[in-house]
Write an enzyme that holds these catalytic residues in place. Structure first.
Site, PDB file in Angstrom:
ATOM      1  CD  GLU A  69      -8.955   1.979  -1.550  1.00 51.01           C
ATOM      2  OE1 GLU A  69      -8.957   2.963  -2.322  1.00 51.01           O
ATOM      3  OE2 GLU A  69      -7.941   1.262  -1.383  1.00 51.01           O
TER       4      GLU A  69
ATOM      5  CG  PHE B   5      -6.189   2.548   2.349  1.00 55.44           C
ATOM      6  CD1 PHE B   5      -5.448   3.727   2.263  1.00 55.44           C
ATOM      7  CD2 PHE B   5      -5.505   1.354   2.429  1.00 55.44           C
ATOM      8  CE1 PHE B   5      -4.052   3.699   2.242  1.00 55.44           C
ATOM      9  CE2 PHE B   5      -4.112   1.313   2.403  1.00 55.44           C
ATOM     10  CZ  PHE B   5      -3.381   2.489   2.311  1.00 55.44           C
TER      11      PHE B   5
HETATM   12  C1  TPP Z   1      -5.590   3.920  -1.420  1.00 58.53           C
HETATM   13  C2  TPP Z   1      -4.766   2.705  -1.184  1.00 58.53           C
HETATM   14  N1  TPP Z   1      -5.373   1.502  -1.186  1.00 58.53           N
HETATM   15  C3  TPP Z   1      -4.649   0.394  -0.939  1.00 58.53           C
HETATM   16  C4  TPP Z   1      -3.307   0.467  -0.694  1.00 58.53           C
HETATM   17  C5  TPP Z   1      -2.490  -0.778  -0.360  1.00 58.53           C
HETATM   18  N2  TPP Z   1      -1.545  -1.088  -1.433  1.00 58.53           N
HETATM   19  C6  TPP Z   1      -0.221  -0.818  -1.308  1.00 58.53           C
HETATM   20  S1  TPP Z   1       0.634  -1.221  -2.675  1.00 58.53           S
HETATM   21  C7  TPP Z   1      -0.744  -1.801  -3.455  1.00 58.53           C
HETATM   22  C8  TPP Z   1      -0.655  -2.345  -4.853  1.00 58.53           C
HETATM   23  C9  TPP Z   1      -0.080  -1.343  -5.778  1.00 58.53           C
HETATM   24  O1  TPP Z   1      -0.034  -1.800  -7.084  1.00 58.53           O
HETATM   25  P1  TPP Z   1       0.686  -0.884  -8.162  1.00 58.53           P
HETATM   26  O2  TPP Z   1       0.135   0.494  -8.113  1.00 58.53           O
HETATM   27  O3  TPP Z   1       0.574  -1.576  -9.458  1.00 58.53           O
HETATM   28  O4  TPP Z   1       2.181  -0.799  -7.652  1.00 58.53           O
HETATM   29  P2  TPP Z   1       3.412  -1.768  -7.964  1.00 58.53           P
HETATM   30  O5  TPP Z   1       2.893  -3.017  -8.608  1.00 58.53           O
HETATM   31  O6  TPP Z   1       4.241  -1.017  -8.905  1.00 58.53           O
HETATM   32  O7  TPP Z   1       4.088  -2.019  -6.671  1.00 58.53           O
HETATM   33  C10 TPP Z   1      -1.859  -1.665  -2.631  1.00 58.53           C
HETATM   34  C11 TPP Z   1      -3.225  -2.078  -2.987  1.00 58.53           C
HETATM   35  C12 TPP Z   1      -2.721   1.746  -0.688  1.00 58.53           C
HETATM   36  N3  TPP Z   1      -1.429   1.925  -0.412  1.00 58.53           N
HETATM   37  N4  TPP Z   1      -3.470   2.843  -0.945  1.00 58.53           N
END
Ligand code: TPP
Lengths: 269, 313
Positions: free
Chosen positions: B54, B79
């Protein structure tokens, strides 16, 4: 490992049951990380469910906090709290919040849910343990999408500087995030090379091979003078065919029928 | 028809794309939640996916704006405000024409829990000079607020809900930035009001229900929508102070620094001695259904009714 492999089936089943009961949550990233957490708790992370605040314990920070159903399932199986409580996930008043909170549930070391913060917190814990000459180990689990966050790279620079050989980063590389695949949204690869160039002892494993996980977690303990990274190649939604590598299952609860199909595959497949 | 303001925002982006050719949309891995996904499909050349990063997205938005584009940056409210210092320098210190759109505001996100709840964003944004803050109370207002935001030159923060909101405006409603607007008053118009309730975003519908329930009990209550939180409409507060016993504010935000604080500051500066009863979130937030959380944390209609008639002495 035989024993552990039947345990991971139970854990996967619990993840599906609890997210179904909650009506929301994140099955994909919970199923990709569960084998890593199961081996870590069964064989490597020193802990005492009866004394969750034991100062000598090792620490795990689940930086990808949305995958907490996986952690909650493991903690319940290890006896940190009653297994029935898993079914209260995300409900008003539950200790099992949608994202983990340390003051609500024994066994949680740090509040997470805002991606990118866990490695810094783990680094601080590792620094403190070094100051006190304690031999504890700190483990941090991140998602691969999470590795896009700038703060992660600040921590990646700092840990080798402080020679934190008591700090292990496990990256759950399932190549999935929300808007698409990690390699399309904001590519990370070659991730292992990046980590090596940042001076981390780095190894890549199959994150669903229990023996390989065990081997890597044993190996990192012998590394002296630098932090270690385990790049775990995983499959998002692993164990449920219709969820595997399917972005739609990042943050969606199964309905009753889907739940039953998933459980059948996990337990009898 | 009930609709989430984030949904109205997503539709407005698509329908306004041709009218504002300089507009570009920036996302950080939440485009399906912030509802920019239709715009991204239709205008891929004008959409940039930054991943879970972000700070970089907001910094890049400032750069795009300083060059002449009109960037719309989206994520959950929590965020975006997590990058306050980037917003402070890259956006407001530069006066950069960046539109920050924070969705899933407040307790309204529900069972995801505290870490996902933007509960401090208005307070922080209100402290940034030059930042206009909009929080529409229904879909109609949201669509017009988006259009206003795009034609306005300067930083704007648009705060949107995950949950569906009932319509509170009449079809002929015209959005005016910086104005408090009356959404409900007893008919025929009362000369004297027990309370003027100021509500915003997710709490407006509950305030209207509270006022309707109080009427047969003999209490005339006016409900005002605070669609603009900064700059704050002190002139209207002065008008309402003339015929109201008290103000009640209700917001899905921490009790510190948001609508309640803005109302207190306005009322105090007028020196008219009218009390302000503030309803807002006092804790960190938690998992639960949005409606359950509004009840538990004192934002729902029964709490608003009580705040209107409670003995203050
Ligand atoms: C700072 C932040 N931005 C956005 C989000 C929203 N968000 C929750 S899970 C996710 C995707 C996560 O992907 P990854 O780290 O690859 O996790 P996985 O695929 O293992 O679930 C996002 C963007 C968040 N939790 N924190």
């Amino acid at each position: 490992m035989e024993d552990l492999s039947s345990q991971t089936k139970e854990l996967r089943a619990d993840i599906i049951r609890m997210i179904t009961a909650a009506g929301s949550g994140h099955p994909g990233g919970s199923l990709s990380v569960i084998d890593l957490l199961a081996v870590l708790y069964a064989k490597h992370l020193r802990h005492d469910p009866k004394k969750p605040d034991w100062p000598g314990r090792d620490r795990l920070v689940l930086s990808k906090g949305h995958a907490c159903p996986a952690l909650y399932a493991v903690l319940a199986h290890r006896g940190f709290f009653p297994q029935e409580e898993l079914m209260t996930l995300r409900k008003l008043g539950s200790r099992l919040q949608g994202h983990p909170e340390r003051h609500r549930l024994p066994g949680i070391e740090a509040a997470t849910g805002s991606l990118g913060q866990g490695l810094s917190m783990g680094l601080g814990m590792a620094l403190a343990a070094k100051m006190d000459g304690a031999d504890q180990r700190i483990f941090v689990v991140t998602g691969d999408g999470e590795m896009q966050a700038g703060q992660v790279w600040e921590a990646l620079m700092a840990a080798p500087k402080f020679k934190l050989d008591n700090l292990t980063l496990i990256v759950d590389c399932n190549n999935g995030q929300i808007d698409g695949h990690v390699n399309e949204i904001m590519a990370l690869d070659p991730l292992a090379e990046k980590l090596k160039s940042f001076n981390w002892d780095t190894r890549t494993i199959d994150g669903h091979d229990l023996a390989a996980i065990d081997g890597a977690l044993s190996a990192v303990k012998t590394v002296k003078g630098k932090p270690q990274a385990i790049v775990a190649r995983t499959i998002k939604g692993k164990g449920v065919s219709f969820m595997e590598d399917n972005i739609a299952w990042h943050g969606k609860a199964p309905n009753q029928e889907e739940c039953e199909r998933a459980l059948k595959e996990i337990l009898h497949g | 028809m009930a609709k989430a303001t984030r949904e109205a925002f997503g539709e407005a982006l698509v329908s306004l794309a041709e009218k504002f050719p300089q507009m570009v949309v920036l996302d950080s891995d939440l485009s399906k939640s912030t509802m920019t996904v239709d715009f991204a499909k239709k205008y891929p050349q004008r959409h940039f996916e930054f991943g879970i990063a972000e700070s970089n997205m907001i910094g890049a938005a400032a750069g795009l704006a300083l060059y002449g584009k009109v960037p719309v940056c989206t994520s959950f409210a929590c965020f975006l405000i997590g990058r306050l210092e980037t917003i402070r320098v890259a956006v407001t210190l530069n006066g950069a024409n960046v539109k920050l759109v924070g969705t899933h505001a407040g307790l309204g996100i529900g069972d995801d829990g505290a870490s996902q709840m933007g509960l401090e964003d208005v307070a922080a944004m209100r402290s940034l000079p030059g930042m206009t803050i909009l929080q529409p109370g229904d879909a109609l207002e949201a669509r017009q607020a988006v259009e206003w935001m795009l034609q306005h030159r300067g930083p704007v923060y648009l705060r949107l809900t995950r949950q569906k909101l009932d319509d509170v405006h009449r079809p002929d409603y015209k959005f005016e930035c910086g104005k408090l607007d009356i959404v409900w008053e007893p008919e025929p118009k009362a000369k004297h009001f027990q309370a003027t309730v100021l509500a915003s975003g997710g709490t407006v519908g509950g305030a209207v229900n509270a006022a309707k329930e109080l009427l047969p009990k003999g209490f005339a209550v006016r409900v005002v929508n605070a669609g603009t939180l900064a700059p704050f409409d002190v002139d209207s507060v002065e008008d309402f102070a003339k015929d109201s016993e008290r103000f009640v504010t209700v917001e899905d935000h921490n009790i510190v620094g948001g609508l309640g604080s803005a109302a207190c500051e306005a009322a105090a500066s007028l020196g008219m001695g009218k009390p302000v009863v503030c309803l807002g979130v006092r804790e960190t937030g938690e998992s639960g259904l949005a409606a359950q959380l509004y009840d538990k944390h004192g934002l729902s209609a029964p709490h608003i009714m009580e705040a209107c008639i409670r003995n203050l002495s």
